[in-house]
Write an enzyme that holds these catalytic residues in place. Structure first.
Site, short mmCIF file in Angstrom:
data_model
loop_
_atom_site.label_atom_id
_atom_site.label_comp_id
_atom_site.label_asym_id
_atom_site.label_seq_id
_atom_site.Cartn_x
_atom_site.Cartn_y
_atom_site.Cartn_z
CD GLU A 45 -10.40 4.19 0.43
OE1 GLU A 45 -11.22 4.21 1.35
OE2 GLU A 45 -9.17 4.00 0.58
CG HIS B 97 -4.96 2.47 -1.50
ND1 HIS B 97 -5.01 2.68 -0.14
CD2 HIS B 97 -6.23 2.64 -1.96
CE1 HIS B 97 -6.26 2.97 0.21
NE2 HIS B 97 -7.00 2.96 -0.87
CG ASP C 240 -2.28 0.67 0.88
OD1 ASP C 240 -2.28 1.90 0.74
OD2 ASP C 240 -3.31 -0.02 0.78
#
Length: 600
Positions: free
Chosen positions: A368, A302, A248
């Protein structure tokens, strides 16, 4: 239909004047009203039951976890079993299946020995385990189409031997049967014996093909021993997928053979990495226990740490401030979809992961994405406006996202020797009404992380997407603790108790959205442990026994609620502890031994 028979010991044990001389405790248990009730042993008691023996027979699904989905019957007799006399009887010596099952029988023996510990008396009958029903093959791989069902029968052949016969259509069915068999072997602490019913018949198989736990090893590094222990707990509960969120924006611990600088620049320390040998060991460990290890490379958001060596605007808005303008948690970072270098790097990473994990599925993340992050990059906006004539509206950035996803999928296919592989994506802006056109339901499986009443679920079903449920209102295991940024509780509070998880039925969610006719699109579900506030020291208690509640939901999809499973859950938690997993305690031990009294 599940049935059960009353237990009657063949050999009656006389009660002496001094009870303690005959049994290790003055207490025994009688099944009354569905509970094992604690009572004193008196002269009138012909065959006292220990608690674990009573639990085997006192409920329609016995003390098994998860509960069987088909027929269950047990004999009238218990018999002492010698774990050192358990053998796999087979004519398929030397095959890959034979090796895997020999390992499983070894695990069974170790688990049985842990049941009684040092208190168990030596002696007892032996047991031969036979399996049948499927062709031997060296290509053992769990897929969404694998038949994991089994039948298990145990019969007493003579005074010294039991024969257990497992019929299954796959190696994975045999493995599940062996786990069930291990749970039928209990410790009778009144007689200090390891015992088993001398006749057993079970027909069983899962409702959903995908039953998982997500473990994030990037926010905090999780050591290999903890990952292996997590797999042990999954195997005990017949979960079948460890979803490994391996990198990540905070760290890049995966050692890419093609691009080793990622882990060199992005790991927390030189010893906090997973190299090729680590991954292969974990994958093999999972296979032995019936579990696929599914890699996730989350993109285009990410990302961050580990990419510093690349340069060339491959990552934008990395560590941008104020971070809340560019991402959901620090540090920010997203891939630049206009950079050809990005796709070269992705192809190498995908190739390495395909080689290391040999997956039947691949998780591409895809959640996201922040439009402001991309809009802050002159390299990206110039490519959109000048090179392609796009404007900078939100819809154009989703078009850019689609461009990235198509290019990344092409690289994944190339890395997989030109063969398609089913891909999983998280719900995101791409699953909104106006953008879902960019996703092909024949190529993508969607994992739901939003709430169970999110209209996105109905939209995806209407468009024929296969679904995996990880709705955070029930299945996020990191919820309910203090915030790690600022004060108060973390974003997804409150804590998700095992009761909430148990009652989180994918079928009921689909029904509530009025799409029951699409129930065939439900692949299953997954409990998720994100590790911003978790490390190796705390993983066990965060995952167990709560993920076991999900395991029974996905294996059996029972009509009943958690309250009907409570006593079995308490027993299963004890199994975790005996097998070296530090599962969270749910109640005082008094509740386990005084059933039916700890009610709301």
């Amino acid at each position: 239909m599940i049935t059960f028979l009353l237990i009657i010991f063949v050999v009656q044990v006389g009660i002496s004047e001094n009870i303690e001389e005959s049994f290790s405790s003055p207490w025994h248990y009688m099944c009354k009203g569905g509970f094992c009730k604690k009572e004193l042993i008196t002269k009138e008691v012909i065959a006292p039951f220990s608690l674990e023996v009573c639990e085997l027979f006192c409920d329609s699904s016995s003390s098994l976890w998860p509960r069987p989905t088909g027929h269950l019957s047990l004999s009238k007799s218990m018999i002492q079993l010698d774990p050192d006399k358990i053998l796999l009887a087979s004519s398929h010596f030397g095959t890959r299946v034979e090796y895997l099952l020999e390992r499983n029988v070894g695990l069974l023996i170790n688990n049985v020995k842990s049941t009684g510990g040092v208190l168990a008396k030596c002696g007892g009958v032996g047991m031969f385990i036979r399996y049948t029903g499927f062709n031997q093959t060296n290509n053992i791989k769990l897929t969404l189409d694998t038949d994991e069902s089994y039948t298990l029968t145990v019969l007493q052949v003579n005074k010294t031997v039991l024969e257990a016969t497992i019929t299954a259509k796959s190696y994975f069915g045999v493995r599940h049967a062996l786990e069930t068999l291990s749970q039928m072997i209990v410790f009778d602490n009144l007689r200090n014996e390891i015992q088993i019913p001398n006749e057993i018949s079970i027909v069983d198989g899962p409702v959903y093909p995908y039953r998982g736990v997500l473990l994030d090893t990037s926010r905090n590094f999780i050591n290999k021993a903890t990952i292996l222990r997590t797999i042990d707990g999954m195997a005990m509960s017949k979960l079948n997928t460890l979803h490994w969120h391996i990198v990540d924006s905070q760290s890049f611990p995966y050692v890419s053979e093609t691009w080793p600088k990622f882990s060199k620049y992005g790991s927390y320390a030189i010893d906090k990495v997973y190299d090729q040998n680590d991954v292969k060991e974990i994958v093999e460990y999972g296979l032995i226990r019936g579990i696929r290890v599914l890699p996730e490379f989350d993109a285009p958001a990410h990302v961050g740490e580990g990419w510093q060596w690349v340069g060339n605007d491959t990552v934008v808005c990395f560590k941008a401030e104020p971070w809340k303008n560019y991402c959901v948690e620090p540090p920010c970072g997203q891939l630049n979809p206009t950079s050809e270098k990005v796709y070269e790097l992705l192809e190498g990473i995908y190739k390495d992961m395909i080689q290391d994990f040999e997956p039947d599925l691949f998780h591409m993340g895809g959640d996201e994405v922040n439009i402001n992050c991309w809009n802050s990059s002159a390299a990206i906006t110039n490519w959109m406006r000048i090179s392609n004539g796009w404007n900078l509206t939100e819809s154009s950035f989703y078009r850019l996202w689609d461009y990235f996803q198509r290019r990344a999928l092409e690289k994944l296919t190339i890395a997989n020797d030109g063969k398609d592989i089913p891909v999983i994506l998280w719900t995101s802006g791409l699953t909104n009404e106006e953008n879902i056109k960019y996703l092909d339901p024949l190529k993508y499986i969607v994992q739901i992380w939003t709430t169970k009443d999110d209209p996105t679920i109905g939209r995806l079903l209407r468009n024929n997407f296969k679904l995996i449920f990880s709705n955070y209102d029930s299945l996020y295991l990191d919820c309910g603790f203090s915030a790690w940024i600022g004060e108060g509780s973390n974003w997804c509070a409150p804590y998700k108790g095992w009761q909430n998880i148990y009652d989180n039925s994918p079928l009921r969610i689909v029904r509530s959205q009025r799409f029951e006719s699409k129930r065939n699109l439900i692949l299953g579900g997954e409990a998720a442990l994100w590790t911003e506030q978790v490390d190796s020291a705390t993983v066990d208690a965060k995952i167990w026994p709560r993920s076991a509640a999900l395991a029974e939901r996905l294996w059996a999809e029972p009509n009943s609620t958690w309250i009907h499973a409570e006593q079995r859950m308490l027993r299963h938690r004890e199994r975790f502890v005996k097998r070296g997993i530090s599962a969270e305690s749910l109640q005082p031990e008094w509740c386990l031994k005084n059933q039916g009294h700890c009610y709301a």
